[in-house]
Design a protein around this motif. Structure first.
Motif, PDB file in Angstrom:
ATOM      1  N   GLY A 102       0.778  -1.240   0.000  1.00 47.92           N
ATOM      2  CA  GLY A 102       0.000   0.000   0.000  1.00 47.92           C
ATOM      3  C   GLY A 102       0.805   1.283   0.000  1.00 47.92           C
ATOM      4  O   GLY A 102       0.260   2.365   0.231  1.00 47.92           O
ATOM      5  N   GLY A 104       2.157   2.643  -2.469  1.00 48.02           N
ATOM      6  CA  GLY A 104       1.886   3.420  -3.679  1.00 48.02           C
ATOM      7  C   GLY A 104       2.733   3.005  -4.867  1.00 48.02           C
ATOM      8  O   GLY A 104       2.870   3.767  -5.818  1.00 48.02           O
ATOM      9  N   LYS A 105       3.292   1.785  -4.823  1.00 50.31           N
ATOM     10  CA  LYS A 105       4.172   1.319  -5.907  1.00 50.31           C
ATOM     11  C   LYS A 105       3.464   1.258  -7.254  1.00 50.31           C
ATOM     12  O   LYS A 105       3.956   1.799  -8.236  1.00 50.31           O
ATOM     13  N   THR A 106       2.320   0.583  -7.272  1.00 51.32           N
ATOM     14  CA  THR A 106       1.656   0.370  -8.557  1.00 51.32           C
ATOM     15  C   THR A 106       1.209   1.697  -9.175  1.00 51.32           C
ATOM     16  O   THR A 106       1.450   1.951 -10.352  1.00 51.32           O
ATOM     17  N   SER A 107       0.605   2.542  -8.367  1.00 55.69           N
ATOM     18  CA  SER A 107       0.172   3.818  -8.943  1.00 55.69           C
ATOM     19  C   SER A 107       1.375   4.677  -9.319  1.00 55.69           C
ATOM     20  O   SER A 107       1.348   5.393 -10.319  1.00 55.69           O
ATOM     21  N   LYS A 237       1.779  10.227  -1.587  1.00 54.99           N
ATOM     22  CA  LYS A 237       0.654  10.714  -0.768  1.00 54.99           C
ATOM     23  C   LYS A 237       0.977  11.989   0.015  1.00 54.99           C
ATOM     24  O   LYS A 237       0.420  12.196   1.103  1.00 54.99           O
ATOM     25  N   ASP A 239       0.019  14.720  -0.524  1.00 51.90           N
ATOM     26  CA  ASP A 239      -1.158  15.590  -0.532  1.00 51.90           C
ATOM     27  C   ASP A 239      -2.164  15.236   0.555  1.00 51.90           C
ATOM     28  O   ASP A 239      -2.953  16.073   0.958  1.00 51.90           O
ATOM     29  N   THR A 262       4.811  12.153  -4.958  1.00 53.95           N
ATOM     30  CA  THR A 262       3.522  12.140  -5.643  1.00 53.95           C
ATOM     31  C   THR A 262       2.562  12.981  -4.818  1.00 53.95           C
ATOM     32  O   THR A 262       2.663  13.064  -3.589  1.00 53.95           O
ATOM     33  N   GLU A 265      -3.921  11.430  -6.716  1.00 50.86           N
ATOM     34  CA  GLU A 265      -4.237  10.108  -7.258  1.00 50.86           C
ATOM     35  C   GLU A 265      -4.216  10.035  -8.777  1.00 50.86           C
ATOM     36  O   GLU A 265      -4.250   8.960  -9.341  1.00 50.86           O
TER      37      GLU A 265
END
Ligand code: GDP
Ligand code: MG
Length: 433
Positions: A102, A104-107, A237, A239, A262, A265
């Motif tokens: 979770g 945020g690797k994939t996104s 994240k 933000d 990042t 989203e």
């Protein structure tokens, strides 16, 4: 974001009339509150406070205390958040993304693909999270959104997927490999990542860390740094948490290089991490740094000091107006002086540009003595100067009048006198809003 409080603090400093020791103490305790609420390490906050207190007591010559303290805040916060911007690899490359569940690797894989695509490179996304069944579909969907190629090979063995990926890579510029996470960095995860690493032989191994873990990022970054040769960190994240300051400062403390952050989203919500830009934005100054740097280059500090003291010649006067003008929008300079909210009409600015040119001609037609002692400029001299400079007598008198008024104003100037309004030489009088 808790660091958002910095903007208010800077606004508060800007509106202070006098920045004395008491004010500095107030500023520092507010700063401490802001940093601690952003989960920045207590010791780091303590050291930063001490540094600011010490350096605040000796402002360098030629700049106001206000400017000095804002610049100090800017510099110190930039330091703990990473200092200089890291270089970003924009060559042909293979990137491996690692991190916990979770994070945020994939996104981030998709965001990076988009980032490189925008820069004219052809990205290829490889789905090597073989543990989560949905990971494959998630990345496939994202690659459609980006409009980039995807390694469409579903398998429980990363070797199969990487086999296809490496075969397809020659037709691409950037291979981005998404991997599986764990809830903690255990031996199993390390071995798995090493296995992928040995096949891919990546140029970059980026650790993906979510900002919402705050200063715990320190432990995570140093563990990953120790077990794997990570070449950089991506903090996600930023933000959606108040703890970004904690995460960024903690990563920086480990010596890990924060390359990207990042900020949302959407696939375009990624940016090269530039601590200076980041802090400028936090402080609400846009380009404070470039403004201050420009100011340093351009402002004739000696003549500025003379003007402030009310003892100055026509030369000082013109040179000061010139330097102020070359800095760009007058309003920004007023902002810097703490005179926020003063709006100068555009036509006035354009008028001033023209006027300045003419004033320079006038100055050049004056004798050295006249420039030093404008009081001696009588009717005959005005006539001579006007014809010598190709201007009118009215313009010559206008310059002398502006000079004299400024001189009078500067002599009367006391702290607080800006509260009601300010007379900007050559621009006229402005009321504070
Ligand atoms: N608000 C916000 N959410 C993010 C950001 N990066 C990732 N996320 C969310 O975090 C969640 C986990 O992301 P994912 O890429 O699936 O993490 P992974 O398990 O490491 O692959 C998803 O819901 C993402 O949309 C970001 O910068 N801002
Ligand atoms: Mg994932």
């Amino acid at each position: 974001m808790a660091l958002g409080g910095l903007r208010k603090l800077v606004d508060k400093i800007s509106s202070m009339v006098i920045v004395d020791k008491k004010a500095v103490d107030e500023i520092i305790s507010e700063l401490q509150r802001i940093l601690l609420s952003s989960d920045v390490d207590v010791e780091m906050v303590f050291k930063l406070s001490q540094d600011i207190r010490k350096e605040a007591s000796k402002p360098p010559q030629g700049i106001t205390m206000k400017e000095h303290i804002i610049k100090l805040l800017y510099d110190k916060i930039t330091d703990i958040l990473g200092g200089e911007r890291q270089s970003i690899n924009l060559d042909r490359q293979k990137i491996l993304l690692v991190g916990l569940f979770g994070s945020g690797k994939t996104s981030t894989a998709a965001k990076l693909a988009n980032f490189y695509k925008k820069r004219g490179l052809r990205p290829l996304l490889a789905p090597c999270d073989v543990h989560r069944p949905a990971a494959f579909e998630q990345l496939k969907q994202l690659s459609k959104e980006v409009g980039c190629d995807f390694v469409d090979k579903k398998s429980t063995n990363v070797v199969d997927i990487l086999d296809v990926a490496l075969k397809e890579f020659p037709k691409h510029d950037v291979l981005i490999v998404d991997t599986a996470g764990r809830s903690a960095l255990d031996n199993e995860l390390i071995n798995e990542i090493k296995h992928v690493r040995d096949i891919v032989k990546p140029n970059e191994i980026y650790l993906v860390i979510p900002a919402d873990i705050g200063q715990s990022a320190k432990k995570q970054a140093s563990e990953f740094k120790k077990s794997l040769d990570i070449t950089g960190v991506i903090v996600t994240k930023t933000d959606s948490t108040a703890k970004a300051g904690g995460a960024l400062s903690a990563c920086n403390e480990t010596g890990a290089k924060i390359k990207f952050i990042t900020i949302g989203e959407r696939i375009k919500d990624i940016e090269i991490y530039d601590p200076k830009r980041f802090v400028s934005r936090l402080l609400g100054f846009g380009d404070l740094q470039s403004l201050l740097e420009k100011a340093k280059e351009n402002v004739d500090e000696k003549s500025a000091e003379k003007i402030m003291s009310g003892r100055f010649t026509i030369d000082d006067f013109i040179s000061q107006l010139e330097s102020v003008r070359s800095m760009g929008p007058m309003e920004k300079i007023l902002d810097m002086m703490g005179l926020r909210g003063i709006k100068i009409p555009k036509d006035k600015l354009a008028d001033q540009e023209k006027k300045m040119k003419r004033w320079k001609y006038i100055k050049d037609s004056m004798t050295k003595e006249e420039r030093l002692k404008p009081d001696m400029i009588n009717y005959l001299r005005v006539k001579r100067i006007a014809s010598g400079s190709g201007t009118s007598e009215r313009e010559v008198r206008d310059l002398i009048k502006n000079y004299t008024q400024t001189k009078k104003m500067m002599k009367k100037l006391k702290p607080g006198s800006f509260k009601r309004g300010v007379n900007i030489p050559g621009f006229g009088k402005f009321k504070m809003r």
